[in-house]
Scaffold this motif. Structure first.
Motif, PDB file in Angstrom:
ATOM      1  N   ARG A  21      45.642  34.942  52.347  1.00 42.40           N
ATOM      2  CA  ARG A  21      44.689  35.705  51.535  1.00 42.40           C
ATOM      3  C   ARG A  21      45.272  36.337  50.269  1.00 42.40           C
ATOM      4  N   ALA A  22      46.588  36.159  50.036  1.00 39.68           N
ATOM      5  CA  ALA A  22      47.208  36.843  48.887  1.00 39.68           C
ATOM      6  C   ALA A  22      46.568  36.416  47.566  1.00 39.68           C
ATOM      7  N   GLU A  24      43.513  35.364  47.091  1.00 36.60           N
ATOM      8  CA  GLU A  24      42.167  35.957  47.022  1.00 36.60           C
ATOM      9  C   GLU A  24      42.262  37.435  46.593  1.00 36.60           C
ATOM     10  N   TRP A  25      43.238  38.178  47.157  1.00 35.64           N
ATOM     11  CA  TRP A  25      43.428  39.584  46.778  1.00 35.64           C
ATOM     12  C   TRP A  25      43.832  39.679  45.312  1.00 35.64           C
ATOM     13  N   ASP A  26      44.676  38.740  44.886  1.00 30.91           N
ATOM     14  CA  ASP A  26      45.143  38.728  43.487  1.00 30.91           C
ATOM     15  C   ASP A  26      43.945  38.543  42.545  1.00 30.91           C
ATOM     16  N   LEU A  30      42.412  43.504  44.463  1.00 34.54           N
ATOM     17  CA  LEU A  30      42.259  44.518  45.513  1.00 34.54           C
ATOM     18  C   LEU A  30      42.810  44.028  46.849  1.00 34.54           C
ATOM     19  N   ILE A  31      43.576  44.879  47.505  1.00 34.61           N
ATOM     20  CA  ILE A  31      43.960  44.600  48.904  1.00 34.61           C
ATOM     21  C   ILE A  31      42.956  45.366  49.776  1.00 34.61           C
ATOM     22  N   PRO A  32      42.363  44.710  50.781  1.00 38.06           N
ATOM     23  CA  PRO A  32      41.364  45.418  51.590  1.00 38.06           C
ATOM     24  C   PRO A  32      41.946  46.688  52.223  1.00 38.06           C
ATOM     25  N   CYS A  74      53.218  38.365  49.492  1.00 41.99           N
ATOM     26  CA  CYS A  74      52.288  38.996  48.550  1.00 41.99           C
ATOM     27  C   CYS A  74      53.006  40.102  47.775  1.00 41.99           C
ATOM     28  N   SER A  76      51.832  41.997  45.505  1.00 43.21           N
ATOM     29  CA  SER A  76      51.019  43.211  45.345  1.00 43.21           C
ATOM     30  C   SER A  76      51.222  44.140  46.541  1.00 43.21           C
ATOM     31  N   ALA A 193      46.804  43.048  42.552  1.00 39.46           N
ATOM     32  CA  ALA A 193      46.121  43.834  43.587  1.00 39.46           C
ATOM     33  C   ALA A 193      46.929  45.070  43.978  1.00 39.46           C
TER      34      ALA A 193
END
Ligand code: FAD
Length: 370
Positions: A21-22, A24-26, A30-32, A74, A76, A193
């Motif tokens: 998911r890195a 997608e966050w990038d 945002l990191i959930p 990741c 971030s 993120a």
């Protein structure tokens, strides 16, 4: 629980939480929240916090390898870890026993933190800082403008460095305190993120008990706090290099051109050799710096600057080499190597840019006996 066992379990948790998911966050920048809170409540964003205060109490060496692991997945998330660890380290180094008891269990137990030094006119030259922490009886008033504070968007508390009388101090500012405004840095080029934000402090009134290390010389205080940021970023760069090496090696083995795998072409092989060399050099300087931390060696500060300088430069060069090996495969936004390329370049700018680290190392070289 022994440190190795804690951090082995922690790697598994990172695998589960980050997965693929890195990118997608990038993209989302945002990191959930549940990912950050899950790690924070287990003390995994600041694994150096001693067990007495509820942290895992990891050595610098174990912390470093864990930081590299997170950084390989990741950057971030690794940046958020660096900020949290730097906040904890600053409190450990500058705080009183009462302040340790007040803040460290919170950082090891779920609260998120950031550290703010930089200002619009005080980047590399932090002596130009104008933020003030003004004592007034049992309270202090904080005024100033901070920029590019990593993780400030997520933070419950921000450790703000400012002028205090004729010296300096850090102060723990709740992000929700009246007068605090946190505004996200729009679309950073890398570590997108990591929650970078500018922080305005308009007459923020706090209890005097929130002040850490009041009256120390500014540059001494800054050096103390930044030491953690530097070693953490350095290990994060090792992670970037490991991710790039894995991706480049895999691609060079599997992709065929001119009738054989890319790895069989000597000029591609040279990129792989350079990447391996970069990863090994960065790992060795980081291991040396962590040994200095764990031994309490007087060389710790210089070894840390050296680790940051060497690892960041090698990460930026290594990520560029990995892009070259992957060709168009790395030209897709969000590819692990494409992210590494953007993230690694920023590592040369922060926690003392490459040039600032070189100036520190030059001073050290000049002052060495012989
Ligand atoms: P400048 O100081 O304007 O420098 C520009 C260029 O000139 C650089 O290449 C620099 O090396 C060079 N230069 C400057 N002075 C000299 C000199 N004397 N000799 C040779 N070269 C020189 N700040 C925080 O307080 N907290 C954070 O969490 C934080 N996170 C950050 C995360 C990211 C991704 C970024 C980009 C920045 C972050 N910062 C943070 C700010 C960061 O610390 C500064 O960007 C950094 O100190 C450099 O300052 P500057 O950008 O103003 O560049």
């Amino acid at each position: 629980m022994p440190e190795t066992e804690t951090l082995t379990g922690a790697r598994k948790l990172i695998d589960d939480l980050v997965g693929d998911r890195a990118a997608e966050w990038d993209r989302a920048g945002l990191i959930p929240d549940d990912v950050l809170r899950t790690l924070a409540t287990r003390g995994l964003l600041c694994v150096g916090v001693p067990e007495t205060f509820g942290g895992p109490g990891a050595s610098s060496a174990a912390n470093g390898e864990f930081t590299a692991y997170v950084g390989s997945r990741c950057s971030s998330l690794r940046s958020v870890m660096t900020s949290q660890g730097m906040a904890a380290w600053t409190i450990q180094r500058l705080g009183s026993p009462q302040q340790h008891a007040e803040y460290l269990p919170k950082l090891a137990g779920g609260k998120l933190a950031a550290v703010a030094f930089s200002e619009p006119e005080a980047g590399s030259d932090l002596s130009a800082m104008t933020t003030t922490i003004e004592p007034d009886g049992d309270t202090v008033t904080v005024r100033g403008q901070k920029v590019w504070t990593t993780a400030a968007h997520y933070a419950d508390m921000i450790v703000v460095v400012g002028r205090y009388g004729s010296g300096a101090a850090a102060v723990v500012v709740p992000a929700s305190a009246p007068g605090v405004t946190v505004s996200r840095v729009p679309q950073p080029s890398g570590c997108r993120a990591a929650g970078h934000a500018d922080v305005r402090l308009d007459d923020v009134r706090l209890p005097a008990s929130a002040v850490l290390g009041g009256g120390q010389p500014l540059m001494l205080l800054v050096t103390t706090a930044l030491a953690y940021g530097r070693i953490s970023v350095a290990w994060g760069c090792v992670g970037i290099l490991r991710a790039c090496l894995d991706a480049a090696r895999g691609h060079a083995r599997s992709r065929q051109q001119f009738g054989k795998p890319l790895a069989g072409h000597q000029l591609v092989g040279r990129h792989l050799a350079n990447l391996l060399t970069a990863e090994q050099i960065a790992t060795r300087v980081c291991e040396h710096a962590s040994r200095c931390w764990d031994d309490g060696s007087p060389e710790m500060v210089v070894a840390t600057v050296l680790a940051k300088q060497v690892s960041a430069v090698h990460a930026a060069q290594g990520a560029a080499a990995a892009v070259q090996v992957l060709g168009s495969a790395a030209a897709h936004e969000g590819h692990v190597v494409e992210r590494a390329y953007r993230d690694a370049k920023l590592m040369e700018l922060i926690e003392g840019s490459t040039e600032i680290c070189q100036l520190i190392l030059a001073d050290h070289a000049v002052s060495m006996p012989g």
